[in-house]
Design an enzyme around this catalytic site. Structure first.
Site, PDB file in Angstrom:
ATOM      1  N   HIS A 291       3.772   3.013  18.470  1.00  0.00           N
ATOM      2  CA  HIS A 291       3.815   4.349  19.077  1.00  0.00           C
ATOM      3  C   HIS A 291       5.240   4.899  19.097  1.00  0.00           C
ATOM      4  CE1 HIS A 291       4.607   2.081  22.952  1.00  0.00           C
ATOM      5  NE2 HIS A 291       5.452   3.089  23.109  1.00  0.00           N
TER       6      HIS A 291
ATOM      7  N   GLU B 286       0.452   7.296  21.472  1.00  0.00           N
ATOM      8  CA  GLU B 286      -0.176   5.987  21.322  1.00  0.00           C
ATOM      9  C   GLU B 286      -1.007   5.919  20.041  1.00  0.00           C
ATOM     10  OE1 GLU B 286       0.705   3.797  23.369  1.00  0.00           O
ATOM     11  OE2 GLU B 286       0.756   4.468  25.446  1.00  0.00           O
TER      12      GLU B 286
ATOM     13  N   ASP C 115      10.050  12.260  26.545  1.00  0.00           N
ATOM     14  CA  ASP C 115       8.900  12.095  27.431  1.00  0.00           C
ATOM     15  C   ASP C 115       9.333  11.891  28.876  1.00  0.00           C
ATOM     16  OD1 ASP C 115       9.974   9.526  27.050  1.00  0.00           O
ATOM     17  OD2 ASP C 115       8.404   8.959  25.651  1.00  0.00           O
TER      18      ASP C 115
END
Length: 266
Positions: A143, A148, A72
């Site tokens: 998560h 999430e 990410d």
């Protein structure tokens, strides 16, 4: 699913690093046939990166024929911002090993078209066939990456709005000011992770105990995205003793007995 119950966070770092080194060396990667490794950021994997650097400097592993994909990246932070995941990976890992710069893949949170950037990333992963080993961490709320609670369990790389809990947790990297934490991020999806040949999740500390319990003893539930690991044919969680506090004693003992030979490799 495998559970490797160890004593300390330091042991988690050492065990996971040795596992990665063994996987790379066993694969015998070449430039034409690289080993593809998925990587996380955050506090939990720092021990692993430290140990990997030590093993590399000791001549036990080369990363020249390893291709990496990070999980990410924040949206809107310059790549050279001290808290960008580009900076994190460079400072804590990449600058200390012999990986080729062209083999490093991290999402571009400043791309003019974020949706197109996510598709490009998915396509790049697919161009290598698959990620051979994806290492990750888990949040207090279960998560994985920035998937999430209530994320689709078949999701792909996409733009995600970060929850207030996640922004509060990450504010420790931004001088304790939640308002400095970006509200959006790009993240690989749960489905993207599940496509990997193998997934290894690191779990350390009391704060992760409820997430570990949900992952190991709970049902598969989109409110605990970590629970999806139960469906993976080669899912593994490497944990320290404090993170097992919510597990049944018999569960921990079962995995201690089952993995005794592997635990003893430390």
């Amino acid at each position: 699913m495998r559970l490797i119950p160890l004593k300390s966070a330091s042991q988690v770092g050492l065990w996971s690093a040795r596992y990665i080194v063994d996987r790379i060396n066993g694969f015998k990667p070449t430039a034409e046939r690289p080993f593809v490794l998925g990587l996380p950021t955050g506090g939990t994997p720092l021990n692993t990166y430290k140990r990997l650097i030590e093993l590399h400097k000791a001549g036990e592993v080369s990363f020249q024929n390893v291709v990496t994909f990070n999980m990410d990246e924040y949206v809107g932070l310059p790549e050279d911002h001290p808290e960008s995941y580009h900076s994190f990976m460079h400072n804590n890992f990449f600058s200390h090993i012999d990986i080729r710069p062209e083999n490093i893949n991290i999402l571009n949170g400043n791309a003019p078209d974020l949706v197109a950037e996510c598709k490009r990333y998915e396509d790049k992963i697919k161009s290598y066939g698959k990620i051979h080993l994806f290492m990750g961490g888990v949040g207090n709320d279960g998560h994985i990456a920035f998937n999430e609670p209530a994320s689709s369990l078949s999701s792909r790389t996409r733009v995600k709005t970060l929850t207030e809990d996640t922004r509060i947790a990450n504010s420790r990297f931004f001088g304790g000011d939640m308002e400095q934490v970006p509200k959006l991020a790009l993240t690989v999806g749960v489905g993207t992770l599940m496509d990997a040949e193998e997934i290894m999740i690191l779990v350390t500390g009391h704060g992760k105990a409820q997430a570990l319990q949900a992952a190991v003893e709970g049902s598969v539930n989109h409110m605990w995205t970590i629970s999806t690991l139960q469906l993976h044919p080669k899912g593994m969680m490497v944990c320290d003793e404090p993170s097992t506090m919510e597990l049944k004693v018999k569960t921990v003992r079962y995995f201690q007995q089952l993995e005794a030979a592997n635990i003893g490799r430390l």
